[in-house]
Scaffold this motif. Structure first.
Motif, PDB file in Angstrom:
ATOM      1  N   THR A 186       4.641  -0.365  -3.742  1.00 38.94           N
ATOM      2  CA  THR A 186       5.365   0.750  -3.131  1.00 38.94           C
ATOM      3  C   THR A 186       4.464   1.940  -2.833  1.00 38.94           C
ATOM      4  O   THR A 186       4.932   2.967  -2.351  1.00 38.94           O
ATOM      5  N   SER A 187       3.181   1.815  -3.130  1.00 36.91           N
ATOM      6  CA  SER A 187       2.235   2.896  -2.862  1.00 36.91           C
ATOM      7  C   SER A 187       0.873   2.307  -2.545  1.00 36.91           C
ATOM      8  O   SER A 187       0.598   1.130  -2.839  1.00 36.91           O
ATOM      9  N   ALA A 188       0.014   3.123  -1.954  1.00 35.84           N
ATOM     10  CA  ALA A 188      -1.335   2.665  -1.622  1.00 35.84           C
ATOM     11  C   ALA A 188      -2.097   2.273  -2.883  1.00 35.84           C
ATOM     12  O   ALA A 188      -2.869   1.306  -2.877  1.00 35.84           O
ATOM     13  N   ALA A 189      -1.861   2.998  -3.975  1.00 40.61           N
ATOM     14  CA  ALA A 189      -2.548   2.689  -5.230  1.00 40.61           C
ATOM     15  C   ALA A 189      -2.121   1.317  -5.753  1.00 40.61           C
ATOM     16  O   ALA A 189      -2.961   0.520  -6.216  1.00 40.61           O
ATOM     17  N   HIS A 201     -13.475  -9.247  -4.097  1.00 37.22           N
ATOM     18  CA  HIS A 201     -14.054  -8.126  -3.349  1.00 37.22           C
ATOM     19  C   HIS A 201     -13.108  -7.735  -2.214  1.00 37.22           C
ATOM     20  O   HIS A 201     -13.362  -8.026  -1.039  1.00 37.22           O
ATOM     21  N   PRO A 202     -12.004  -7.063  -2.537  1.00 34.60           N
ATOM     22  CA  PRO A 202     -11.023  -6.720  -1.503  1.00 34.60           C
ATOM     23  C   PRO A 202     -11.573  -5.721  -0.499  1.00 34.60           C
ATOM     24  O   PRO A 202     -12.373  -4.844  -0.862  1.00 34.60           O
ATOM     25  N   PRO A 203     -11.181  -5.847   0.761  1.00 30.29           N
ATOM     26  CA  PRO A 203     -11.630  -4.895   1.778  1.00 30.29           C
ATOM     27  C   PRO A 203     -10.949  -3.545   1.596  1.00 30.29           C
ATOM     28  O   PRO A 203      -9.869  -3.455   0.992  1.00 30.29           O
ATOM     29  N   VAL A 204     -11.587  -2.514   2.115  1.00 29.46           N
ATOM     30  CA  VAL A 204     -10.977  -1.181   2.127  1.00 29.46           C
ATOM     31  C   VAL A 204     -10.080  -1.102   3.360  1.00 29.46           C
ATOM     32  O   VAL A 204     -10.551  -1.237   4.493  1.00 29.46           O
ATOM     33  N   LEU A 205      -8.791  -0.910   3.137  1.00 30.44           N
ATOM     34  CA  LEU A 205      -7.839  -0.902   4.241  1.00 30.44           C
ATOM     35  C   LEU A 205      -7.716   0.492   4.847  1.00 30.44           C
ATOM     36  O   LEU A 205      -7.573   1.477   4.107  1.00 30.44           O
ATOM     37  N   PRO A 206      -7.734   0.598   6.176  1.00 28.54           N
ATOM     38  CA  PRO A 206      -7.422   1.886   6.808  1.00 28.54           C
ATOM     39  C   PRO A 206      -6.026   2.328   6.413  1.00 28.54           C
ATOM     40  O   PRO A 206      -5.139   1.505   6.191  1.00 28.54           O
ATOM     41  N   GLY A 207      -5.815   3.611   6.361  1.00 25.19           N
ATOM     42  CA  GLY A 207      -4.531   4.154   5.920  1.00 25.19           C
ATOM     43  C   GLY A 207      -3.351   3.661   6.731  1.00 25.19           C
ATOM     44  O   GLY A 207      -2.287   3.343   6.168  1.00 25.19           O
ATOM     45  N   PHE A 208      -3.514   3.543   8.061  1.00 25.24           N
ATOM     46  CA  PHE A 208      -2.375   3.135   8.883  1.00 25.24           C
ATOM     47  C   PHE A 208      -2.032   1.664   8.666  1.00 25.24           C
ATOM     48  O   PHE A 208      -0.871   1.268   8.801  1.00 25.24           O
ATOM     49  N   VAL A 209      -3.027   0.843   8.308  1.00 21.36           N
ATOM     50  CA  VAL A 209      -2.762  -0.562   8.006  1.00 21.36           C
ATOM     51  C   VAL A 209      -2.029  -0.674   6.668  1.00 21.36           C
ATOM     52  O   VAL A 209      -1.040  -1.400   6.540  1.00 21.36           O
ATOM     53  N   ALA A 210      -2.516   0.063   5.669  1.00 23.42           N
ATOM     54  CA  ALA A 210      -1.850   0.056   4.361  1.00 23.42           C
ATOM     55  C   ALA A 210      -0.401   0.520   4.488  1.00 23.42           C
ATOM     56  O   ALA A 210       0.504  -0.053   3.859  1.00 23.42           O
ATOM     57  N   LYS A 211      -0.165   1.533   5.314  1.00 22.21           N
ATOM     58  CA  LYS A 211       1.189   2.052   5.514  1.00 22.21           C
ATOM     59  C   LYS A 211       2.111   0.977   6.085  1.00 22.21           C
ATOM     60  O   LYS A 211       3.267   0.830   5.651  1.00 22.21           O
ATOM     61  N   ASP A 212       1.603   0.187   7.045  1.00 14.77           N
ATOM     62  CA  ASP A 212       2.428  -0.859   7.645  1.00 14.77           C
ATOM     63  C   ASP A 212       2.666  -2.008   6.672  1.00 14.77           C
ATOM     64  O   ASP A 212       3.745  -2.615   6.662  1.00 14.77           O
ATOM     65  N   ILE A 213       1.671  -2.314   5.836  1.00 18.54           N
ATOM     66  CA  ILE A 213       1.856  -3.342   4.808  1.00 18.54           C
ATOM     67  C   ILE A 213       2.959  -2.920   3.844  1.00 18.54           C
ATOM     68  O   ILE A 213       3.820  -3.716   3.471  1.00 18.54           O
ATOM     69  N   LEU A 214       2.948  -1.652   3.446  1.00 16.69           N
ATOM     70  CA  LEU A 214       3.967  -1.150   2.523  1.00 16.69           C
ATOM     71  C   LEU A 214       5.348  -1.160   3.170  1.00 16.69           C
ATOM     72  O   LEU A 214       6.348  -1.462   2.508  1.00 16.69           O
ATOM     73  N   ARG A 215       5.399  -0.844   4.459  1.00 20.76           N
ATOM     74  CA  ARG A 215       6.686  -0.880   5.173  1.00 20.76           C
ATOM     75  C   ARG A 215       7.237  -2.303   5.179  1.00 20.76           C
ATOM     76  O   ARG A 215       8.420  -2.538   4.865  1.00 20.76           O
ATOM     77  N   THR A 216       6.389  -3.272   5.512  1.00 13.29           N
ATOM     78  CA  THR A 216       6.812  -4.671   5.545  1.00 13.29           C
ATOM     79  C   THR A 216       7.188  -5.162   4.151  1.00 13.29           C
ATOM     80  O   THR A 216       8.160  -5.904   3.975  1.00 13.29           O
ATOM     81  N   SER A 217       6.407  -4.742   3.156  1.00 12.62           N
ATOM     82  CA  SER A 217       6.699  -5.122   1.777  1.00 12.62           C
ATOM     83  C   SER A 217       8.086  -4.634   1.362  1.00 12.62           C
ATOM     84  O   SER A 217       8.844  -5.353   0.716  1.00 12.62           O
ATOM     85  N   HIS A 218       8.417  -3.423   1.762  1.00  7.79           N
ATOM     86  CA  HIS A 218       9.726  -2.867   1.426  1.00  7.79           C
ATOM     87  C   HIS A 218      10.850  -3.678   2.074  1.00  7.79           C
ATOM     88  O   HIS A 218      11.888  -3.947   1.445  1.00  7.79           O
TER      89      HIS A 218
END
Length: 305
Positions: A186-189, A201-218
């Motif tokens: 539910t958060s970027a963290a 070794h996870p990639p560093v996600l751009p903020g807008f990509v992380a935001k869309d992942i969280l939206r889809t996750s919700h």
């Protein structure tokens, strides 16, 4: 002047199209990635189809020679058919007809509110998928939750499974030592913590990509939670079923998997006397995708035995 005006119009139209595409990517990057993945599947020769199983629409890809021996691969929790796109070329090149179903609730399949999303009911869907396509006997593989599902299929319908493949599989009566709520971040963290569980070794996600992942996750969290709650009851675990399996079994495991640690793969290996365990160095839970170049030849060799 007319030619100059025409070029100016074309240039303006091109810039407007680029701007629109850029905005679409900024607002919904996952949709863009999904379109790209579907395009890659199409150009790899995969045919996208759907079939009704127990009253639910199940999407799947089929690729490889129509008359080849059949392999069916089942994705994991929160996954989809395209997750196998790195591994399937090895099977297709070896002459296999490969089917990649999206389980109900995932990918492009129906997401029914009245479905339990338990591994037992998903296993029934897999068997129904065989029936709907007229697949009498298959080489069957599953990844993570999909591995748990195919264990149930192999135990309950052994005549339908010629060879069994388990990739970083769940299924044992083991309580996870990590926070299972991270499957619905539910958060970027929380997303960063989940990625660290999945990948060494996870990639560093751009903020807008992380935001869309969280939206889809919700949007899909209710499906993940229903499936996870069912699994955590322990009622469908396979410890007692594995020693009775008779078909050849290949167990493939990422050496540094933190979701289903290697110790679980080793225990499955111990419970299935005729199994073979192949450990992939420096790879995590996403081994079939991230380490397909190491796994592909192993899988083909096993299936060709």
């Amino acid at each position: 002047m007319k030619r100059t005006a025409k070029w100016k119009w074309l240039a303006s139209a091109l810039l407007a199209s680029i701007a629109s595409l850029g905005l679409a990517f900024w607002m919904r990057p996952l949709s863009v990635f999904d379109t790209i993945n579907q395009g890659q599947m199409f150009f790899s020769g995969a045919k996208s189809s759907s079939v009704e199983v127990d009253g639910y629409r199940v999407h799947y890809y089929a690729l490889g020679p129509a008359e080849g021996p059949v392999a069916v691969l089942v994705h994991g929790l929160g996954g989809r058919a395209e997750d196998w796109d790195k591994l399937t070329p090895y099977l297709v090149k070896a002459g296999y007809r490969v089917y990649l179903p999206d389980l109900p609730g995932f990918g492009h399949s129906e997401k029914p509110a009245n479905f339990s999303y338990s591994v037992a009911d998903e296993a029934k869907i897999v068997v129904g998928f065989f029936d709907a396509l007229g697949l009498k006997q298959v080489d069957l593989g599953g990844w993570s939750m999909g591995g748990w599902i195919v264990q149930l299929v192999a135990a309950e319908h052994p005549h339908r499974v010629r060879r069994l493949m388990l990739f970083d599989s769940a299924g044992l009566y083991v309580k996870p030592d990590w926070d299972t709520s991270l499957f619905t971040p539910t958060s970027a963290a929380e997303l960063d913590k989940f990625d660290a569980l999945l990948m060494p070794h996870p990639p560093v996600l751009p903020g807008f990509v992380a935001k869309d992942i969280l939206r889809t996750s919700h949007e899909h969290a209710w499906i993940i939670r229903r499936a996870m709650d069912s699994m955590l009851t322990g009622r469908d675990t396979t410890d007692h079923l594995l020693p009775d399996l008779k078909m050849p079994v290949l167990i493939v495991w990422g050496e540094v998997d933190r979701i289903t640690p290697l110790a679980e793969g080793e225990k499955i290996h111990q419970l299935i006397p005729q199994s073979r365990l192949d450990v992939v160095p420096a790879c995590g839970h996403l081994a079939p995708n991230e380490c397909a170049n190491q796994i592909g030849p192993v899988v083909v060799s096993f299936l060709k035995q």
